[in-house]
Scaffold this motif. Sequence first.
Motif, PDB file in Angstrom:
ATOM      1  N   ALA A  17      51.391  47.257  36.283  1.00  0.00           N
ATOM      2  CA  ALA A  17      49.989  46.904  36.504  1.00  0.00           C
ATOM      3  C   ALA A  17      49.475  47.471  37.817  1.00  0.00           C
ATOM      4  O   ALA A  17      48.368  48.002  37.880  1.00  0.00           O
ATOM      5  CB  ALA A  17      49.820  45.391  36.487  1.00  0.00           C
ATOM      6  N   ALA A  18      50.264  47.358  38.867  1.00  0.00           N
ATOM      7  CA  ALA A  18      49.833  47.842  40.178  1.00  0.00           C
ATOM      8  C   ALA A  18      49.599  49.347  40.158  1.00  0.00           C
ATOM      9  O   ALA A  18      48.630  49.838  40.743  1.00  0.00           O
ATOM     10  CB  ALA A  18      50.867  47.472  41.234  1.00  0.00           C
ATOM     11  N   LEU A  23      48.324  51.129  43.305  1.00  0.00           N
ATOM     12  CA  LEU A  23      48.889  50.264  44.347  1.00  0.00           C
ATOM     13  C   LEU A  23      50.390  50.122  44.177  1.00  0.00           C
ATOM     14  O   LEU A  23      50.963  50.569  43.191  1.00  0.00           O
ATOM     15  CB  LEU A  23      48.243  48.876  44.286  1.00  0.00           C
ATOM     16  CG  LEU A  23      46.727  48.824  44.368  1.00  0.00           C
ATOM     17  CD1 LEU A  23      46.256  47.377  44.340  1.00  0.00           C
ATOM     18  CD2 LEU A  23      46.217  49.530  45.606  1.00  0.00           C
ATOM     19  N   GLN A  24      51.008  49.450  45.120  1.00  0.00           N
ATOM     20  CA  GLN A  24      52.432  49.169  45.037  1.00  0.00           C
ATOM     21  C   GLN A  24      52.657  47.663  45.049  1.00  0.00           C
ATOM     22  O   GLN A  24      51.810  46.901  45.505  1.00  0.00           O
ATOM     23  CB  GLN A  24      53.195  49.822  46.184  1.00  0.00           C
ATOM     24  CG  GLN A  24      52.893  49.236  47.549  1.00  0.00           C
ATOM     25  CD  GLN A  24      53.669  49.927  48.658  1.00  0.00           C
ATOM     26  OE1 GLN A  24      54.016  51.088  48.548  1.00  0.00           O
ATOM     27  NE2 GLN A  24      53.911  49.214  49.735  1.00  0.00           N
ATOM     28  N   VAL A  25      53.793  47.258  44.528  1.00  0.00           N
ATOM     29  CA  VAL A  25      54.230  45.870  44.592  1.00  0.00           C
ATOM     30  C   VAL A  25      55.380  45.831  45.575  1.00  0.00           C
ATOM     31  O   VAL A  25      56.290  46.657  45.503  1.00  0.00           O
ATOM     32  CB  VAL A  25      54.713  45.351  43.215  1.00  0.00           C
ATOM     33  CG1 VAL A  25      55.209  43.914  43.325  1.00  0.00           C
ATOM     34  CG2 VAL A  25      53.616  45.463  42.191  1.00  0.00           C
ATOM     35  N   THR A  26      55.333  44.888  46.491  1.00  0.00           N
ATOM     36  CA  THR A  26      56.418  44.773  47.458  1.00  0.00           C
ATOM     37  C   THR A  26      57.234  43.523  47.164  1.00  0.00           C
ATOM     38  O   THR A  26      56.727  42.528  46.664  1.00  0.00           O
ATOM     39  CB  THR A  26      55.880  44.717  48.902  1.00  0.00           C
ATOM     40  OG1 THR A  26      55.004  43.606  49.030  1.00  0.00           O
ATOM     41  CG2 THR A  26      55.138  45.980  49.263  1.00  0.00           C
ATOM     42  N   ASP A  27      58.489  43.615  47.471  1.00  0.00           N
ATOM     43  CA  ASP A  27      59.434  42.507  47.385  1.00  0.00           C
ATOM     44  C   ASP A  27      59.551  41.962  48.795  1.00  0.00           C
ATOM     45  O   ASP A  27      59.852  42.703  49.731  1.00  0.00           O
ATOM     46  CB  ASP A  27      60.764  43.061  46.866  1.00  0.00           C
ATOM     47  CG  ASP A  27      61.903  42.072  46.885  1.00  0.00           C
ATOM     48  OD1 ASP A  27      61.791  41.012  47.519  1.00  0.00           O
ATOM     49  OD2 ASP A  27      62.938  42.381  46.275  1.00  0.00           O
ATOM     50  N   ALA A  28      59.293  40.679  48.961  1.00  0.00           N
ATOM     51  CA  ALA A  28      59.294  40.079  50.305  1.00  0.00           C
ATOM     52  C   ALA A  28      60.594  40.313  51.059  1.00  0.00           C
ATOM     53  O   ALA A  28      60.602  40.349  52.288  1.00  0.00           O
ATOM     54  CB  ALA A  28      59.009  38.581  50.202  1.00  0.00           C
ATOM     55  N   LEU A  29      61.706  40.497  50.358  1.00  0.00           N
ATOM     56  CA  LEU A  29      62.986  40.665  51.036  1.00  0.00           C
ATOM     57  C   LEU A  29      63.357  42.119  51.297  1.00  0.00           C
ATOM     58  O   LEU A  29      64.302  42.387  52.027  1.00  0.00           O
ATOM     59  CB  LEU A  29      64.098  39.995  50.218  1.00  0.00           C
ATOM     60  CG  LEU A  29      63.946  38.490  50.055  1.00  0.00           C
ATOM     61  CD1 LEU A  29      65.096  37.925  49.238  1.00  0.00           C
ATOM     62  CD2 LEU A  29      63.866  37.794  51.404  1.00  0.00           C
ATOM     63  N   LYS A  86      42.412  41.207  37.540  1.00  0.00           N
ATOM     64  CA  LYS A  86      42.250  41.192  36.079  1.00  0.00           C
ATOM     65  C   LYS A  86      43.241  42.138  35.416  1.00  0.00           C
ATOM     66  O   LYS A  86      43.847  41.809  34.389  1.00  0.00           O
ATOM     67  CB  LYS A  86      40.817  41.582  35.714  1.00  0.00           C
ATOM     68  CG  LYS A  86      40.546  41.755  34.236  1.00  0.00           C
ATOM     69  CD  LYS A  86      40.410  40.436  33.526  1.00  0.00           C
ATOM     70  CE  LYS A  86      39.822  40.608  32.134  1.00  0.00           C
ATOM     71  NZ  LYS A  86      40.777  40.452  31.082  1.00  0.00           N
ATOM     72  N   ALA A  87      43.444  43.319  35.991  1.00  0.00           N
ATOM     73  CA  ALA A  87      44.410  44.272  35.432  1.00  0.00           C
ATOM     74  C   ALA A  87      45.824  43.694  35.461  1.00  0.00           C
ATOM     75  O   ALA A  87      46.591  43.863  34.506  1.00  0.00           O
ATOM     76  CB  ALA A  87      44.353  45.599  36.194  1.00  0.00           C
TER      77      ALA A  87
END
Length: 145
Positions: A17-18, A23-29, A86-87
């Motif tokens: 989706a990102a 965009l990017q999705v980050t992993d908090a760790l 929404k996406a």
Amino acid sequence: MTSPVVWQHAFKTATQAAQLGGLQVTDALTSAPSVPSGPYWLMEANSSRGNLTEMGTDINEENGSIWLHLLAVRGTGTLPALELVKAMSDTFRKAQRGDYGPLPEGLVYYTQNDDPADGNQDGNRVRFSLSFDYQYRDKLAPAIP
């Protein structure tokens, strides 16, 4: 504890989706110390309960939530952020429907919750959050001798 199967599927779906929005999705760790200059997604997961469905069985039932936080740049407008949210929502709904192939066995996404942006947040980012509640059932791993 969130099962690795659930985390992996959710991260893959969120990344799909990102990427539609560039965009990017980050992993908090594993996030790099540098923050992207534009909007980006942060993913978290929690399990509200994980237990045996009945004592003496080998089925484990896990209920939890996948949280996705869009960190939008203040001053860029609400509409572009809402389009990205929404996406993300649509992608998880399509994943549940099977549009991207079958879900991992035992995984069901069943409720979406939204935490609207608060214009009184400090800093140069505004957070838009949504969560997807899930249930995952799998068999217990064999006992270690």
